[in-house]
Design an enzyme around this catalytic site. Structure first.
Site, PDB file in Angstrom:
ATOM      1  N   TYR A  70       0.916  -1.075  -0.115  1.00  0.00           N
ATOM      2  CA  TYR A  70      -0.043  -0.028  -0.017  1.00  0.00           C
ATOM      3  C   TYR A  70       0.899   1.133   0.195  1.00  0.00           C
ATOM      4  O   TYR A  70       0.543   2.223  -0.832  1.00  0.00           O
ATOM      5  CB  TYR A  70      -1.002   0.113   1.349  1.00  0.00           C
ATOM      6  CG  TYR A  70      -1.778   1.257   1.303  1.00  0.00           C
ATOM      7  CD1 TYR A  70      -2.923   1.261   0.733  1.00  0.00           C
ATOM      8  CD2 TYR A  70      -1.571   2.341   2.264  1.00  0.00           C
ATOM      9  CE1 TYR A  70      -3.913   2.325   0.919  1.00  0.00           C
ATOM     10  CE2 TYR A  70      -2.220   3.649   2.212  1.00  0.00           C
ATOM     11  CZ  TYR A  70      -3.506   3.726   1.634  1.00  0.00           C
ATOM     12  OH  TYR A  70      -4.270   4.718   1.542  1.00  0.00           O
ATOM     13  N   PHE A 122      -8.296  20.926 -23.862  1.00  0.00           N
ATOM     14  CA  PHE A 122      -9.100  19.876 -24.636  1.00  0.00           C
ATOM     15  C   PHE A 122     -10.449  19.555 -23.611  1.00  0.00           C
ATOM     16  O   PHE A 122     -10.697  20.260 -22.905  1.00  0.00           O
ATOM     17  CB  PHE A 122      -8.319  18.417 -24.730  1.00  0.00           C
ATOM     18  CG  PHE A 122      -8.893  17.495 -25.636  1.00  0.00           C
ATOM     19  CD1 PHE A 122      -8.723  17.948 -27.025  1.00  0.00           C
ATOM     20  CD2 PHE A 122      -9.190  16.283 -25.387  1.00  0.00           C
ATOM     21  CE1 PHE A 122      -9.543  17.177 -27.923  1.00  0.00           C
ATOM     22  CE2 PHE A 122      -9.650  15.374 -26.297  1.00  0.00           C
ATOM     23  CZ  PHE A 122      -9.785  15.756 -27.527  1.00  0.00           C
ATOM     24  N   ASP A 123     -11.204  18.848 -24.271  1.00  0.00           N
ATOM     25  CA  ASP A 123     -12.495  18.481 -23.731  1.00  0.00           C
ATOM     26  C   ASP A 123     -12.667  18.440 -21.900  1.00  0.00           C
ATOM     27  O   ASP A 123     -13.208  19.259 -21.254  1.00  0.00           O
ATOM     28  CB  ASP A 123     -13.464  17.572 -24.379  1.00  0.00           C
ATOM     29  CG  ASP A 123     -12.538  16.153 -24.308  1.00  0.00           C
ATOM     30  OD1 ASP A 123     -11.660  16.038 -23.705  1.00  0.00           O
ATOM     31  OD2 ASP A 123     -13.283  15.291 -25.042  1.00  0.00           O
ATOM     32  N   ASP A 213       0.581  20.512 -20.308  1.00  0.00           N
ATOM     33  CA  ASP A 213      -0.223  19.266 -20.399  1.00  0.00           C
ATOM     34  C   ASP A 213       0.868  18.371 -21.389  1.00  0.00           C
ATOM     35  O   ASP A 213       0.664  18.470 -22.470  1.00  0.00           O
ATOM     36  CB  ASP A 213      -1.490  19.554 -20.972  1.00  0.00           C
ATOM     37  CG  ASP A 213      -2.311  18.011 -21.247  1.00  0.00           C
ATOM     38  OD1 ASP A 213      -1.665  16.895 -21.288  1.00  0.00           O
ATOM     39  OD2 ASP A 213      -3.623  18.248 -21.574  1.00  0.00           O
ATOM     40  N   ALA A 215       0.993  15.035 -22.024  1.00  0.00           N
ATOM     41  CA  ALA A 215       0.395  13.830 -22.379  1.00  0.00           C
ATOM     42  C   ALA A 215       1.040  13.235 -23.650  1.00  0.00           C
ATOM     43  O   ALA A 215       1.461  12.114 -23.607  1.00  0.00           O
ATOM     44  CB  ALA A 215      -0.858  13.932 -22.872  1.00  0.00           C
ATOM     45  N   LYS A 256      -0.972   7.930 -22.960  1.00  0.00           N
ATOM     46  CA  LYS A 256      -0.470   8.257 -24.244  1.00  0.00           C
ATOM     47  C   LYS A 256       0.987   7.921 -24.289  1.00  0.00           C
ATOM     48  O   LYS A 256       1.398   6.886 -24.850  1.00  0.00           O
ATOM     49  CB  LYS A 256      -0.913   9.846 -24.560  1.00  0.00           C
ATOM     50  CG  LYS A 256      -2.176   9.929 -25.021  1.00  0.00           C
ATOM     51  CD  LYS A 256      -3.096  10.337 -23.593  1.00  0.00           C
ATOM     52  CE  LYS A 256      -4.188  10.840 -23.912  1.00  0.00           C
ATOM     53  NZ  LYS A 256      -4.932  10.927 -22.644  1.00  0.00           N
ATOM     54  N   HIS A 448     -20.644  15.961 -26.312  1.00  0.00           N
ATOM     55  CA  HIS A 448     -20.437  14.872 -27.308  1.00  0.00           C
ATOM     56  C   HIS A 448     -20.115  13.288 -26.486  1.00  0.00           C
ATOM     57  O   HIS A 448     -20.083  12.465 -27.315  1.00  0.00           O
ATOM     58  CB  HIS A 448     -18.986  15.140 -28.028  1.00  0.00           C
ATOM     59  CG  HIS A 448     -17.741  15.517 -26.980  1.00  0.00           C
ATOM     60  ND1 HIS A 448     -17.644  16.564 -26.111  1.00  0.00           N
ATOM     61  CD2 HIS A 448     -16.529  14.934 -26.881  1.00  0.00           C
ATOM     62  CE1 HIS A 448     -16.522  16.518 -25.429  1.00  0.00           C
ATOM     63  NE2 HIS A 448     -15.753  15.656 -25.958  1.00  0.00           N
TER      64      HIS A 448
END
Length: 457
Positions: A70, A122-123, A213, A215, A256, A448
């Protein structure tokens, strides 16, 4: 040696083969929304490159030896060491996926009435900003306005607009500058190191923290090596390390360029901010040495971060995208130029001029790709970015009507992409036969993902 994918398949998965009638039935049952389609009705899945890559034997071997303790597991320390070597950040927190990393970080730097400014949110990034009562402002560079130009860094932020915002009456409201590399909402285009350094300098002059960001940090680094003066002799790891060093921290989905089914992290230089994020993380995600991740995912990521910066892998992946881009153009379908790496963005508005923005040509092309060939992808146009009224009628269209075909890492072969190009060519022969669509029902946020549509013949 010539460029080729530096890996081979040892385990394969069956691809569903369906009839047109089966696809018509499946799409209707899904409310003409690709997110609602069951995966066993999809043949070539280009919906996203997130968590869809093929893991390596080395990743699976590491996962099998994972330590499930843990607190303070060996898996965490391998994860931390891989990220520390890559980013140089002293404070690293594992999180289960990118949107959770956004939530934890943003809630520590933003509040109601504040502004997040980006080259493009982004979304889910935008949703995490707006759920805090903050405002998301996009400042893409002017060069992105010409989809056909070969400008090398159309993912850049508009530095003049950023300076005006920071110096203007709303400057005091800006809580963060977030630079997405590569710019997923901006056609998958890269951000130059010069633009990144200049944006960070501007923000810091106004006391505003700057985050990445990150990714797709490795793919951005590869495109910098190919396109920006002074970087041709650098390695992808060296370029990525420099990018991380220019800012105050990052969030990054590792689904990604971590080439993992699950995982993300927050990296920070500020110990006080890191402490606030850690408290939030422990309360909502998991202890600081696992952050909601299973031990095997920590180890898969640690190996994936080593594999993704291999220049042979990146060259092959970039070549794969460039080849499909040429095939799409030859088939009569224009894309956002120059092609990036993680996705191709089809110019649906140009291919389907008989459809107005209110009939969502991007969504129409995405539906037709599925109906014609079982290919799943996603619209990035007025359905995603447009403004709707209370009756879900379009008020303000998006600047472009695009379809994103995301390319999973190490999954599909040249033969699969040849098939995609053939289906595009078939559609381009009779584009006026593609119907438009109307919204039947849609939620107010992230519509969407959950909306339902109907064709308009």
């Amino acid at each position: 040696m010539r460029t080729f994918p530096p890996y081979r398949a040892q385990v394969v998965a069956e691809i569903p083969v369906t009839t047109r009638a089966e696809r018509e039935q499946a799409l209707a049952a899904a409310g003409y929304n690709a997110f609602n389609l069951p995966a066993n009705k999809v043949s070539i899945d280009l919906l996203t490159d997130s968590g869809t890559g093929a893991v390596s034997t080395a990743q699976e071997a590491a996962a099998a030896a994972a330590d499930r303790s843990y607190a303070g597991s060996d898996s965490f320390y391998r994860f931390r060491d891989a990220l520390s070597d890559l980013t140089g950040y002293p404070h690293l927190l594992p999180v289960h996926q990118g949107r959770a990393a956004e939530r934890v970080l943003f809630s520590s730097v933003l509040e109601s009435g504040r502004i997040s400014v980006s080259n493009t949110h982004f979304d889910t990034t935008r949703a995490n900003v707006e759920l805090l009562g903050a405002e998301a402002i996009d400042l893409p560079c002017a060069e992105f306005g010409d989809l056909d130009s070969l400008e090398p860094f159309k993912g850049n932020i508009d530095l003049d607009a950023l300076e005006r915002l920071l110096s203007g009456p709303d400057g005091a409201r800006v809580g963060q500058v977030l630079l997405t590399i590569t710019n997923n909402g901006g056609g998958g285009q890269p951000v130059s190191m010069a633009n990144l350094a200049a944006a960070a300098k501007l923000a810091r002059a106004h006391g505003v923290p700057v985050f990445l960001d990150a990714a797709r940090f490795a793919e951005n680094a590869w495109l910098v090596i190919q396109r920006e003066a002074g970087y041709a002799d650098k390695t992808p790891r060296e370029v990525a390390r420099e990018a991380f060093s220019l800012v105050d921290g990052c969030v990054a989905s590792l689904k990604k360029d971590g080439i993992s089914p699950m995982g993300a992290f927050i990296g920070l230089t500020d110990p006080e901010l890191a402490q606030r994020c850690e408290t939030n993380l422990i309360a909502t995600e998991g202890f600081r040495t696992y952050g909601g991740l299973a031990a095997h995912d920590l180890d898969r990521v640690a190996k994936g971060l080593q594999e993704v910066v291999d220049p042979h892998y990146l060259a092959a992946r970039a070549g794969e995208a460039a080849r499909l881009a040429r095939q799409a153009n030859e088939a009569g379908v224009d894309i956002v130029q120059p092609p990036g790496i993680h996705a191709l963005y089809l110019n649906a508005g140009r291919l389907l001029p008989h459809l107005s923005a209110s009939r969502f040509p991007g969504h129409s092309l995405a539906c037709e790709l599925y109906l014609a060939g079982g290919i799943r992808c996603v619209e990035l146009g007025s359905l995603y970015l447009g403004t709707l009224d209370e009756q879900n009628e379009l008020i303000t269209p998006a600047p472009f009507e695009l379809v994103r075909m995301a390319l999973p890492r190490r999954v599909y072969t040249q033969g699969h992409y040849d098939y995609v190009a053939e289906i595009l060519g078939d559609i381009a022969k009779n584009p006026d036969q593609v119907p438009g669509y109307r919204i039947v029902e849609a939620p107010k946020i992230l519509r969407h993902f959950n909306l339902r549509m109907a064709p308009v013949h």
